[in-house]
Write a protein that holds these residues in place. Structure first.
Motif, short mmCIF file in Angstrom:
data_model
loop_
_atom_site.label_atom_id
_atom_site.label_comp_id
_atom_site.label_asym_id
_atom_site.label_seq_id
_atom_site.Cartn_x
_atom_site.Cartn_y
_atom_site.Cartn_z
N VAL A 171 -24.30 -10.93 9.39
CA VAL A 171 -23.27 -11.70 9.09
C VAL A 171 -23.05 -12.90 9.78
O VAL A 171 -22.20 -13.82 9.60
CB VAL A 171 -21.93 -10.82 8.77
CG1 VAL A 171 -22.11 -9.90 7.46
CG2 VAL A 171 -21.34 -10.24 10.02
N ALA A 176 -17.35 -6.71 15.81
CA ALA A 176 -18.31 -7.24 16.92
C ALA A 176 -17.49 -7.87 18.17
O ALA A 176 -17.85 -7.53 19.33
CB ALA A 176 -19.18 -8.10 16.30
N ARG A 177 -16.45 -8.79 17.62
CA ARG A 177 -15.72 -9.16 18.86
C ARG A 177 -15.10 -8.09 19.57
O ARG A 177 -14.95 -8.53 20.97
CB ARG A 177 -14.99 -10.21 18.34
CG ARG A 177 -15.40 -11.49 17.37
CD ARG A 177 -14.38 -12.42 16.81
NE ARG A 177 -14.77 -13.30 15.93
CZ ARG A 177 -14.65 -13.45 14.83
NH1 ARG A 177 -13.65 -12.31 14.23
NH2 ARG A 177 -15.15 -14.36 13.83
N PRO A 221 -16.79 -9.69 5.02
CA PRO A 221 -17.63 -10.05 6.57
C PRO A 221 -16.77 -10.17 7.61
O PRO A 221 -17.29 -9.82 8.75
CB PRO A 221 -18.58 -11.18 6.02
CG PRO A 221 -18.66 -11.14 4.54
CD PRO A 221 -17.27 -10.71 4.05
N GLU A 222 -15.77 -10.57 7.71
CA GLU A 222 -14.85 -10.88 8.62
C GLU A 222 -14.34 -9.61 9.25
O GLU A 222 -14.33 -9.72 10.54
CB GLU A 222 -13.53 -11.58 8.13
CG GLU A 222 -12.93 -12.33 9.41
CD GLU A 222 -13.57 -13.12 10.43
OE1 GLU A 222 -13.22 -13.02 11.62
OE2 GLU A 222 -14.37 -13.86 9.83
N ILE A 249 -24.54 -6.27 13.46
CA ILE A 249 -23.49 -6.86 12.72
C ILE A 249 -23.71 -8.50 12.60
O ILE A 249 -23.74 -9.32 11.79
CB ILE A 249 -21.98 -6.57 13.09
CG1 ILE A 249 -21.73 -5.27 12.73
CG2 ILE A 249 -21.11 -7.56 12.50
CD1 ILE A 249 -20.59 -4.60 12.90
N LEU A 250 -23.94 -8.94 14.01
CA LEU A 250 -24.03 -10.36 14.39
C LEU A 250 -25.18 -10.94 13.57
O LEU A 250 -25.45 -12.02 13.22
CB LEU A 250 -23.90 -10.54 15.70
CG LEU A 250 -22.80 -10.39 16.54
CD1 LEU A 250 -22.89 -10.60 17.93
CD2 LEU A 250 -21.64 -11.31 15.86
N GLU A 258 -21.92 -14.93 13.65
CA GLU A 258 -20.50 -14.84 14.32
C GLU A 258 -19.38 -15.41 13.49
O GLU A 258 -18.16 -15.50 14.12
CB GLU A 258 -20.78 -15.41 15.65
CG GLU A 258 -21.67 -15.06 16.70
CD GLU A 258 -21.81 -15.37 18.00
OE1 GLU A 258 -20.66 -16.29 18.52
OE2 GLU A 258 -22.75 -15.49 18.62
N GLY A 259 -19.67 -16.42 12.60
CA GLY A 259 -18.63 -17.04 11.85
C GLY A 259 -17.88 -18.17 12.75
O GLY A 259 -18.63 -18.65 13.54
N THR A 311 -17.62 -12.89 24.05
CA THR A 311 -17.89 -13.72 22.96
C THR A 311 -16.53 -14.53 22.85
O THR A 311 -16.66 -15.25 21.59
CB THR A 311 -17.98 -12.92 21.66
OG1 THR A 311 -16.98 -11.95 21.65
CG2 THR A 311 -19.45 -12.09 21.62
N ARG A 371 -17.24 -9.00 11.74
CA ARG A 371 -17.28 -9.72 12.87
C ARG A 371 -16.19 -9.50 13.86
O ARG A 371 -16.39 -9.40 14.93
CB ARG A 371 -16.91 -11.29 12.23
CG ARG A 371 -18.11 -11.84 11.37
CD ARG A 371 -18.09 -13.40 11.07
NE ARG A 371 -18.88 -13.82 10.35
CZ ARG A 371 -18.94 -14.02 8.97
NH1 ARG A 371 -17.67 -13.87 8.48
NH2 ARG A 371 -19.66 -14.46 8.20
N GLN A 372 -14.89 -9.01 13.09
CA GLN A 372 -13.90 -8.66 14.29
C GLN A 372 -14.10 -7.27 14.85
O GLN A 372 -13.90 -7.31 16.28
CB GLN A 372 -12.81 -8.27 13.43
CG GLN A 372 -11.32 -7.98 13.91
CD GLN A 372 -10.86 -8.99 15.18
OE1 GLN A 372 -11.19 -10.22 14.67
NE2 GLN A 372 -10.49 -8.73 16.29
#
Length: 434
Positions: free
Chosen positions: A430, A350-351, A343-344, A426-427, A432-433, A358, A347-348
């Protein structure tokens, strides 16, 4: 003086006969404890030896087994059931349970005497053995009391043995279910044996349903007890409506492997929704969310379907939708996103898409992203988005433009819009972590 001695000798003789009979019955009862006989064999023996109706009742006065030398099992159970209404019986049971000794309820108002002995399993008293003397003569009362007490001891041994066997069977079943859900089987043949042992029908499709509950009132320490009750109710619903289903309570979830024998009338979603409706009726403060995996047939596919069901629940809850039943097929693009193992990595991505929005601890980033998602769902209409968000259309337009400025995205470009929409999904899927 000869007559008294003869009478005394005769009395001793009768006592010796009674003792020999008692020892013989004790031996017979003890032999039952080491065999595979159940409590039915014990009460049948006692009923025959004392010529009386005998029964075992649980702590709620439900007849578990009954026997009579002159009546059928059903008739004996009915007779015992009629005696359950005696006003002093509950009191006698309570005293017998506390003292751990057999007691005799004498005949009152034409009701025959009853001998009650607690059935002990460890420190618990889950049942009582009762002997009803319906004969005209009240002879051998001491013998009846001793036999009832010893028979209760043997029943305790048998019930304890049954508990151990049941616990072992439950553990074996739990291990088999865990193996199917985790996919840890050594090979397909081994998994097939596990599945068949659990009653899995390899001739039809199945779906795995994962049901998780949320305590909407945050009851703290009481939540664990509430969760156990909810899980038991969910499992009971499926065992009642689909007896052939494989069910398991795992931590904070209930998992159901449900057959879909008729493709024209799929029942996983229907039963899941019916279950959620029933849980809302039973538990007003609890929301149960159900995720339904895609179909599987080979036992080795059960783990895959379970993984899909579990991830469906996670995504649904993260999107703020609780108390609903969602199938894996309904997730849309999330089905593709969930194929990414880490999942990371999502998130990466999306960032990278949203860049400076973000990062840097911007306090209004959440508002901007919420507005952007609503704007896209409204087909890029500030007016429709403003109605959903309850803000002015100019506010929507301002926030969308600020996102473009902070991320260097151009929502007039199809590619940039697609990147932003995927990043938003994605956000939602999963989070934003960290």
């Amino acid at each position: 003086m000869a007559a008294p001695r003869m009478a005394e000798t005769g009395e001793i003789g009768r006592e010796n006969v009674a003792l020999r009979r008692l020892v013989a019955v004790y031996r017979h009862l003890s032999s039952l404890a080491v065999q595979d006989d159940g409590i039915e064999a014990v009460i049948e023996l006692i009923a025959e030896r004392v010529d009386a109706t005998v029964a075992v009742v649980d702590d709620k006065l439900t007849v578990l087994a009954a026997a009579s030398p002159s009546a059928s099992t059903d008739e004996a159970a009915r007779l015992v059931g009629e005696r359950m209404v005696h006003p002093r019986l509950a009191q006698v049971l309570g005293v017998a349970g506390r003292t751990r000794r057999a007691l005799r309820l004498p005949d009152v108002e034409e009701a025959a005497p009853v001998v009650v002995a607690p059935v002990l399993v460890g420190d618990e008293v889950p049942a009582y053995l009762m002997t009803l003397d319906e004969t005209a003569e009240r002879t051998g009362e001491d013998l009846r009391l001793l036999l009832t007490e010893h028979a209760a001891t043997i029943c305790g041994v048998i019930l304890g043995r049954e508990r151990v066997v049941a616990a072992a069977a439950t553990q074996v079943r739990y291990d088999l279910v865990e193996g199917l859900l985790s996919g840890t089987g050594g090979d397909a043949e081994e998994v097939l044996r596990w599945a068949r042992h659990l009653g899995y029908d390899t001739e039809c499709d199945h779906r795995v349903i994962c049901l998780v509950y949320d305590d909407e009132q945050g009851l703290g320490g009481e939540s664990a007890e509430l969760g156990s009750r909810v899980a038991a109710a969910v499992e009971r619903f499926f065992t009642t409506h689909a007896p052939e289903a494989i069910t398991a309570v795992r931590d904070a979830e209930v998992v159901v492997v449900l057959g879909e024998p008729d493709p024209e009338a799929p029942r996983a979603e229907r039963l899941a929704r019916d279950c959620l409706r029933r849980m809302r009726e039973l538990f007003r403060t609890v929301a149960v969310t159900a995720g339904i995996g895609a179909t599987c047939r080979a036992p080795t596919e059960i783990a895959r379907s379970y993984g899909e069901a579990r991830r469906t629940v996670e995504v649904t809850r993260r999107m703020g939708r609780t108390g609903v039943a969602v199938s894996f097929e309904d997730l849309g693009i999330h089905r593709l996103l969930l194929q990414v193992a880490d999942p990371e990595q999502l998130r990466q991505f999306a960032r990278e898409v949203f860049g400076g929005l973000t990062t840097g601890g911007r306090g209004n980033a959440a508002d901007y992203l919420t507005t952007l998602g609503c704007y896209f769902r409204a087909n890029n209409s500030p007016q429709r988005a403003s109605q959903v968000l309850h803000v002015h259309p100019n506010t929507v337009t301002y926030r969308v433009r600020r996102v473009e400025e902070l991320t260097s995205l151009d929502f007039g470009s199809y590619r940039d819009r697609l990147l932003a929409q995927v990043a938003l999904e994605i956000l939602d899927a999963v989070g934003e972590g960290r």
